[in-house]
Design a protein around this motif. Structure first.
Motif, PDB file in Angstrom:
ATOM      1  N   TYR A   9      -7.291 -47.578  63.326  1.00 10.73           N
ATOM      2  CA  TYR A   9      -6.293 -48.629  63.177  1.00 10.73           C
ATOM      3  C   TYR A   9      -4.884 -48.052  63.356  1.00 10.73           C
ATOM      4  CZ  TYR A   9      -3.263 -51.926  60.735  1.00 10.73           C
ATOM      5  OH  TYR A   9      -2.243 -52.776  60.416  1.00 10.73           O
ATOM      6  N   ARG A  10      -4.695 -46.840  62.830  1.00 15.28           N
ATOM      7  CA  ARG A  10      -3.366 -46.226  62.932  1.00 15.28           C
ATOM      8  C   ARG A  10      -3.513 -44.704  63.059  1.00 15.28           C
ATOM      9  NH1 ARG A  10       0.802 -45.232  58.000  1.00 15.28           N
ATOM     10  NH2 ARG A  10       2.263 -44.023  59.220  1.00 15.28           N
ATOM     11  N   ILE A  11      -2.579 -44.095  63.780  1.00 15.95           N
ATOM     12  CA  ILE A  11      -2.566 -42.627  63.889  1.00 15.95           C
ATOM     13  C   ILE A  11      -1.153 -42.160  63.571  1.00 15.95           C
ATOM     14  CG2 ILE A  11      -3.008 -40.628  65.386  1.00 15.95           C
ATOM     15  CD1 ILE A  11      -4.153 -43.167  67.266  1.00 15.95           C
ATOM     16  N   LEU A  60      -5.321 -39.446  70.650  1.00 11.67           N
ATOM     17  CA  LEU A  60      -6.218 -40.473  70.098  1.00 11.67           C
ATOM     18  C   LEU A  60      -5.611 -41.851  70.368  1.00 11.67           C
ATOM     19  CD1 LEU A  60      -7.208 -39.081  66.581  1.00 11.67           C
ATOM     20  CD2 LEU A  60      -8.622 -39.177  68.633  1.00 11.67           C
TER      21      LEU A  60
ATOM     22  N   THR B  28       1.959 -52.457  70.584  1.00  9.09           N
ATOM     23  CA  THR B  28       0.876 -51.541  70.931  1.00  9.09           C
ATOM     24  C   THR B  28       0.047 -52.125  72.066  1.00  9.09           C
ATOM     25  OG1 THR B  28       0.752 -50.641  68.722  1.00  9.09           O
ATOM     26  CG2 THR B  28      -1.213 -50.427  70.076  1.00  9.09           C
ATOM     27  N   GLY B  31      -5.138 -48.922  74.450  1.00 13.95           N
ATOM     28  CA  GLY B  31      -5.249 -47.579  75.015  1.00 13.95           C
ATOM     29  C   GLY B  31      -4.028 -46.705  74.815  1.00 13.95           C
ATOM     30  N   VAL B  32      -3.022 -47.151  74.071  1.00  8.80           N
ATOM     31  CA  VAL B  32      -1.869 -46.281  73.884  1.00  8.80           C
ATOM     32  C   VAL B  32      -2.293 -45.074  73.049  1.00  8.80           C
ATOM     33  CG1 VAL B  32      -1.038 -47.669  71.940  1.00  8.80           C
ATOM     34  CG2 VAL B  32       0.507 -46.091  73.069  1.00  8.80           C
ATOM     35  N   ARG B  33      -1.865 -43.888  73.518  1.00  9.07           N
ATOM     36  CA  ARG B  33      -2.328 -42.666  72.878  1.00  9.07           C
ATOM     37  C   ARG B  33      -1.279 -42.076  71.963  1.00  9.07           C
ATOM     38  NH1 ARG B  33      -6.875 -40.675  74.910  1.00  9.07           N
ATOM     39  NH2 ARG B  33      -7.654 -41.840  76.690  1.00  9.07           N
ATOM     40  N   TYR B  34      -1.722 -41.548  70.843  1.00 12.39           N
ATOM     41  CA  TYR B  34      -0.808 -40.873  69.929  1.00 12.39           C
ATOM     42  C   TYR B  34      -0.220 -39.658  70.644  1.00 12.39           C
ATOM     43  CZ  TYR B  34       0.990 -38.309  65.941  1.00 12.39           C
ATOM     44  OH  TYR B  34       1.812 -37.626  65.071  1.00 12.39           O
ATOM     45  N   VAL B  52       5.178 -41.567  68.385  1.00 20.21           N
ATOM     46  CA  VAL B  52       5.099 -40.713  67.205  1.00 20.21           C
ATOM     47  C   VAL B  52       4.324 -41.344  66.047  1.00 20.21           C
ATOM     48  CG1 VAL B  52       7.177 -39.391  67.720  1.00 20.21           C
ATOM     49  CG2 VAL B  52       7.367 -41.503  66.394  1.00 20.21           C
ATOM     50  N   ASP B  53       3.982 -42.594  66.177  1.00 19.00           N
ATOM     51  CA  ASP B  53       3.158 -43.254  65.150  1.00 19.00           C
ATOM     52  C   ASP B  53       2.634 -44.497  65.840  1.00 19.00           C
ATOM     53  OD1 ASP B  53       2.090 -44.685  62.937  1.00 19.00           O
ATOM     54  OD2 ASP B  53       3.627 -43.878  61.585  1.00 19.00           O
ATOM     55  N   VAL B  54       1.332 -44.730  65.728  1.00 23.76           N
ATOM     56  CA  VAL B  54       0.830 -45.923  66.402  1.00 23.76           C
ATOM     57  C   VAL B  54      -0.190 -46.611  65.519  1.00 23.76           C
ATOM     58  CG1 VAL B  54      -0.804 -44.492  67.698  1.00 23.76           C
ATOM     59  CG2 VAL B  54      -0.352 -46.814  68.466  1.00 23.76           C
ATOM     60  N   SER B  55      -0.038 -47.917  65.406  1.00 28.24           N
ATOM     61  CA  SER B  55      -1.052 -48.685  64.687  1.00 28.24           C
ATOM     62  C   SER B  55      -1.387 -49.904  65.531  1.00 28.24           C
ATOM     63  CB  SER B  55      -0.542 -49.079  63.307  1.00 28.24           C
ATOM     64  OG  SER B  55       0.587 -49.891  63.441  1.00 28.24           O
ATOM     65  N   GLN B  56      -2.314 -50.684  65.018  1.00 29.11           N
ATOM     66  CA  GLN B  56      -2.802 -51.876  65.702  1.00 29.11           C
ATOM     67  C   GLN B  56      -1.718 -52.646  66.465  1.00 29.11           C
ATOM     68  OE1 GLN B  56      -5.946 -52.263  65.532  1.00 29.11           O
ATOM     69  NE2 GLN B  56      -6.564 -54.383  65.247  1.00 29.11           N
ATOM     70  N   ASP B  57      -0.563 -52.851  65.804  1.00 29.13           N
ATOM     71  CA  ASP B  57       0.426 -53.747  66.391  1.00 29.13           C
ATOM     72  C   ASP B  57       1.649 -53.045  66.978  1.00 29.13           C
ATOM     73  OD1 ASP B  57      -1.197 -55.798  65.135  1.00 29.13           O
ATOM     74  OD2 ASP B  57      -0.206 -55.161  63.268  1.00 29.13           O
TER      75      ASP B  57
END
Ligand SMILES: Nc1ncnc2c1ncn2[C@@H]1O[C@H](COP(=O)(O)OP(=O)(O)O)[C@@H](O)[C@H]1O
Ligand SMILES: [Mg+2]
Lengths: 595, 467
Positions: A9-11, A60, B28, B31-34, B52-57
């Motif tokens: 869900y989050r990274i 990821l 988001t 397929g966006v990658r951290y 630098v930080d990725v979540s569902q939205d």
């Protein structure tokens, strides 16, 4: 069990949040993403599962799968541990290099901790017979893992029953079944190795008082602030005060059967330096390469931060495993501060309520759980045996200021403090253990042993040394105000003796082949020589001889050189000192009576 | 010039929710990658950023430049599908670049040998070879007491107005490994320095004829924050490439790392992270470590990466988080002293605060000389004694001093004016340095030397001259 799956869900750095994972368990291992990176559940909040990932998370994507394993993060324990260099997940680093054919570590490498193909010679314990009742910890046999280590093969904790079958002596891989134990309808297959979760302390029969000293080869430890087998100690100090040198030195020279060095968030070059010297140096007592009784865990500062915690836990788990065979094991962790900082980073990412200086509220309990795993115990199983785990943890306080949370919390759980002093280090007084702030609560426990080897004098001399040093620091404050000449003669003498204690006794140069390790005997010789110098000089001073006369003597300088020589030569030097000191004293006496 | 290879799965969105400092909040995309690279197109002006930080939205993107003009709805965001990779080549030697490896010397683009992720990867600790090759810098206080070895990371802790740049250049000019002529290179990275400072370095390198073996990366104070953060990594990526692919001995000089740390603090504040000590982020130790740990040697490889960062200690305070955390990572530090500088001593090195942790591997018989270790210890002891006496005479004057005390005072003075002090263009061999130390020992009572008898007989001037 069917696979339990969820999605990312989050990274955020080492933290990955998953959703849709069915009944996640705290601390269970999860595979994160399509590459199956190893992570561990560290919190569960409503629908979300918080996972700390032990590998680099770059690349990821949201939506990738997360797979729960139901297993706890565990160590493989068996022949092959000795001489290994592991990362925080117990992957052998040489093996990683071989698989990747690269000098860099890349994530996602899957490699077993223990070599599956290697054949070990299993020596069966003749006492064990088919049809007999056996229980956890019983020794089934052993494997000569290295010339120094007889690796006992024991029944893992939790298993008891009737021996149904046991292999004879011979060659086996670690996965071969070497015994079958039946308990009712259940049959347990015992192999040469076992699996144990790193967060769970291994059980034992009984804890024993720490009454035996662990001889370290450092005079200031052995004879001033002794450590006991099964003891727990902290070594805080600013950068460059000698934490790493001291911990490495302990793993090299102490009389432990097995030494485990955990490099946690520290320098790679230091690790390589330690590895090289462990291959080249010989164990003082047994004359074999130190590597034959050592295990390394190298999770350097540039490796993923979450694995700092596992490297410390892995180290202590391996230590307990060898303790249970009846060995005295030393574990050193350099540095516990880096582990604490990793906790802080992950806690911050989880937006937990920060405690002092941003560290999470559970910092104290984590430290307590770690140090609690030290101890001298009677192991489970027969034949009866005692073993110990001694822990030394380095602490790296910011700005060298001991009032910070990691130092303060650690002090609550340890019994011996070796406080490294910045001033001493800048003057190159090594080990820079402050005699004013360090302590050992083991003195009373090991007194009997040390008094015996020293002819009953140890504690008296030790306390006198500390009193002189304490007095010196008071006198130096006065000297700073009025100068040295204003002091009474007896105090001037005391300053001379204090200097001798510091430079001839407390200091020990790790890089001098004769000084790095000091046997108790050598330490006691130096101690005796200093006391002799003090007592005799004090008599002279009391009878009116001025201290400058004593300062002009040449023989006392011999004492300063004792530590540069091997024991046999020190004995000779000691005799030489006694003789020439006597002569010089006589000539002073002659002068003063002649005048 | 292409900065990255274009990948087929590039995706585009216009859904920008907002911006703050260098952070841009983007919808988001699948397929966006951290950690992946992002391109933001603001009316034709393309800027790079990183997730630098990725979540569902929401994907939080940090941009390598200013967020000026980024407007929800107008800015187009393209995902590049991979991390920032920069073109790296041995042909970068002799050239000058910005923090993102773009030439700023007016010369043609460099043809890359490789596109590399500037973050690098951790060296496998088990494959590292302990650094042990003595680098003779020709500077007595360094060679004698703070020995530098190949593969070490040894910073200079300085203060504003102190001659750290001169010392760094003297080291570059004079450094050599005994009996070896091997290919070496200098990678020079300047972060947030003035134009004059950067030019000083380049001119010095030119004068000593090393400019063709030097690649310079310069991000002036006016450069975007994120470029300053990228610069040391870009420099080190080239250094690693030269060392491990081209078997070169690379000396990397990074100045001024205090500016780097200030940029790090700025970005952390923009992300509204919980600040650590004095506002610096809690992960600053790890961040610096991922750069400095790139120094080293590796079994089976000929080259080496040596790093000499320069930093100015704010208010000359060594406990400030920047020097403090640096000292916890680097293999020692050369600390400059304002007091010695005022006394006219060059190089004004405070030997008590300074340290070289790799020294013991680099000195001794077969490397420098058999007496090096004891000489080093004796120099410290005697100088410390002299310093203590100086404190006493400051209070009570010199009357109460004994003859012995006077000798130690004389020693301390001579140690500063004869041993530490030397010319900016003066080169002393290690033998000269050690002999000089023995000359100073002859000031002291011989029986007080805590050195083994046979060495005293061999090197002490008293016996030397008898031969
Ligand atoms: N017992 C010792 N003998 C000689 N030198 C020492 C000793 N302990 C420390 N040192 C010196 O101090 C330096 C720093 O020690 P280190 O253990 O690396 O410090 P820390 O881990 O506290 O930063 C070493 O490189 C060495 O030069
Ligand atoms: Mg250290």
């Amino acid at each position: 069990m069917p696979a339990r799956l969820g999605r990312i869900y989050r990274i955020a750095g080492p933290l990955v949040v998953a959703e849709g994972l069915e009944s996640p368990r705290m601390y269970e291992v999860v595979y994160v993403g399509d590459e199956g990176l190893i992570g561990e559940v560290i919190a569960v909040r409503s629908e979300k599962t918080y996972i700390q990932v032990y590998e680099e998370t770059t690349g990821l994507t949201v939506g990738e799968k997360v797979e729960a394993t139901g297993r706890l993060l565990s160590a493989e324990l068996g022949p092959g541990l000795i001489g290994s260099i592991y990362d925080g997940l117990q992957r052998p680093e040489l093996e990683i290099g071989r698989i990747l054919r690269d000098i860099f570590i890349k994530r996602g490498v899957k490699v077993n901790a223990l070599d599956r193909g290697k054949k070990w010679v299993f020596e069966r314990n003749a006492e064990i017979r088919v049809g007999e009742k056996v229980g956890e910890g019983d020794i089934l046999g052993s494997v000569k893992e290295t010339p120094l280590i007889d690796h006992k093969i024991t029944i893992p904790p939790g298993i008891r029953g009737i021996i149904e079958w046991i292999a004879g002596s011979g060659e086996h891989t670690i996965e071969d079944t070497i015994a079958v134990i039946s308990a009712g309808s259940v049959k347990h297959e015992v192999k040469l190795y076992q699996i144990w979760p790193v967060r769970v302390p291994r059980p034992f029969k009984e804890k024993l008082p720490p009454s035996e000293p662990l001889i370290t080869g450092k005079r200031v430890i052995d004879l001033i602030f002794p450590i006991a087998k099964g003891g727990k100690a902290a070594v805080p100090g600013g950068f460059g005060t000698g934490k790493t040198v001291m911990l490495q030195s302990l793993t090299k020279w102490s009389h432990a059967d097995i030494a485990i060095f955990v490099g946690c968030g520290e320098r790679g070059n230091e690790m390589s330096d330690a590895l090289k010297s462990f291959r080249e140096l010989f164990d003082v007592r047994r004359g074999r390469p130190m590597m034959e009784r050592s295990v390394f865990i190298a999770n350097t500062s540039n490796m993923p931060v979450a694995a700092r915690e596992t490297s410390v836990l892995l180290g202590v788990t391996i230590a307990e495993y060898f303790r249970d065979m009846g060995y005295d094991v030393l574990v050193v962790a350099d540095s516990t501060s880096r582990w604490a900082e990793a906790m802080r980073e992950i806690s911050g990412r989880m937006e937990e309520m920060p405690g002092e200086e941003g560290f999470p509220a559970y910092l104290a309990s984590r430290l307590a759980e770690f140090y609690e795993r030290a101890g001298r115990v009677i192991a489970l199983g027969s034949p009866e045996r005692t073993g110990s785990v001694t822990i030394f943890g380095a602490i790296s306080p910011p700005g060298g200021d001991f009032s910070e949370p990691v130092v303060r919390n650690t002090l609550r759980y340890i019994q011996a403090l070796y406080a490294l002093d910045y001033e001493l280090a800048t003057r190159r007084h090594f080990p820079a253990i402050s005699w004013l702030t360090s302590y050992s609560l083991y003195v009373d426990f090991v007194r009997e042993y040390l008094d015996e080897v020293s002819g009953g004098k140890w504690l008296e001399y030790r306390n006198l040394f500390l009193k002189i040093l304490q007095r010196e620091s008071e006198l130096l404050d006065i000297v700073r105000l009025v100068g040295p000449e204003a002091l009474p003669e007896e105090d001037k003498l005391l300053l001379e003796v204090a200097r001798m204690i510091r430079e001839a006794f407390l200091q020990q140069n790790e890089y001098d082949p004769n000084d790095a390790y000091s046997s108790l005997e050598k330490g006691l010789l130096i101690m005796n020589a200093i006391i002799e110098f003090y007592n005799t000089s004090l008599k002279l001073v009391k009878s009116g001889v001025p201290v400058f006369k004593i300062r002009e003597l040449k023989s006392p300088y011999l004492i300063y050189r004792f530590r540069l020589y091997a024991l046999e030569d020190v004995k000779k030097l000691y005799e030489e000192f006694k003789k020439s000191f006597k002569k010089e004293i006589e000539s002073i006496m002659g002068e003063s009576s002649g005048s | 010039m292409r900065v990255v290879e274009v990948k087929l799965y590039t995706r585009i969105t216009r859904q920008v929710y907002g911006a703050r400092g260098s952070l841009v909040f983007v919808k988001t995309l699948p397929g966006v990658r951290y950690g992946e690279l992002v391109e933001l197109d603001v009316d034709g002006d393309v800027r790079l950023g990183q997730v630098v930080d990725v979540s569902q939205d929401v994907a939080v993107t940090q941009i390598f430049g200013s967020s000026l003009g980024i407007t929800p709805g107008k800015t187009t965001v393209k995902l590049r599908g991979e991390r920032l990779r920069l073109p790296i080549s041995i042909d970068m030697l002799g050239r000058i670049f910005n923090g993102l490896a773009q030439p700023i010397d007016g010369g043609p683009p460099v043809i890359p040998e490789d596109y590399m992720d500037i973050h690098g990867e951790p060296l496998n600790p088990a494959l590292r070879e302990p650094p042990s090759e003595f680098i003779e810098t020709g500077i007595s206080v360094v060679d004698g007491m703070l020995t530098l070895v190949r593969g070490q990371k040894l910073p200079i802790f300085s203060g504003s107005g102190l001659p750290h740049n001169k010392i760094a250049m003297q080291i570059v000019r004079q450094a050599r490994v005994k009996g070896k002529e091997e290919s070496f290179a200098v990678v020079f990275g300047a972060i947030g320095v003035t134009f004059e400072e950067a030019m000083y370095f380049l001119n010095e390198l030119r004068k000593m004829g090393a400019i063709d073996r030097t690649a310079a990366f310069i991000a002036p104070a006016s450069a975007p924050t994120v470029e300053k953060l990228a610069l040391p990594r870009t420099a080190l990526t080239l250094a690693e490439h030269l060392a491990w692919k081209h078997n070169m001995h690379v000396l990397t000089i990074l100045t001024d790392m205090t500016n780097y740390c200030e940029s790090l603090r700025e970005i952390s504040a923009a992300r509204e992270e919980v600040p650590g000590r004095r506002g610096y982020p809690g992960y600053m130790y790890t961040d610096l470590a991922t750069m400095y740990e790139r120094a080293g040697r590796v079994y089976g490889k000929k080259g080496s990466v040596t790093i000499m960062p320069i930093l100015t200690m704010p208010d000359d305070d060594i406990t400030h988080p920047i020097p403090d955390l640096t000292g916890y990572i680097t293999e020692g530090q050369i600390v400059l002293s304002r007091d010695l500088w005022r006394k006219g001593i060059y190089p004004p090195v405070d030997v008590f605060l300074s340290l070289s942790r790799m020294m013991k591997e680099g000195i001794g018989p077969g490397k420098t000389r058999e007496d090096h270790h004891p000489v080093f210890g004796q120099l410290y002891r005697a100088y410390a004694d002299g310093q203590r006496l100086r404190e006493i005479i400051a209070i009570v004057g010199t009357e109460s001093l004994t003859e012995r005390d006077k000798k130690y005072l004389e020693f301390a003075d001579a140690f500063e004016t004869k041993f530490i002090n030397q010319g900016e263009y003066e080169r002393r061999t290690i033998e000269e340095t050690l002999d000089l130390a023995w000359d100073l020992f002859s000031i002291l009572p011989e029986e007080e030397l805590a050195i083994r008898e046979e060495l005293i007989k061999k090197y002490h001037p008293k016996y030397r001259s008898q031969k």
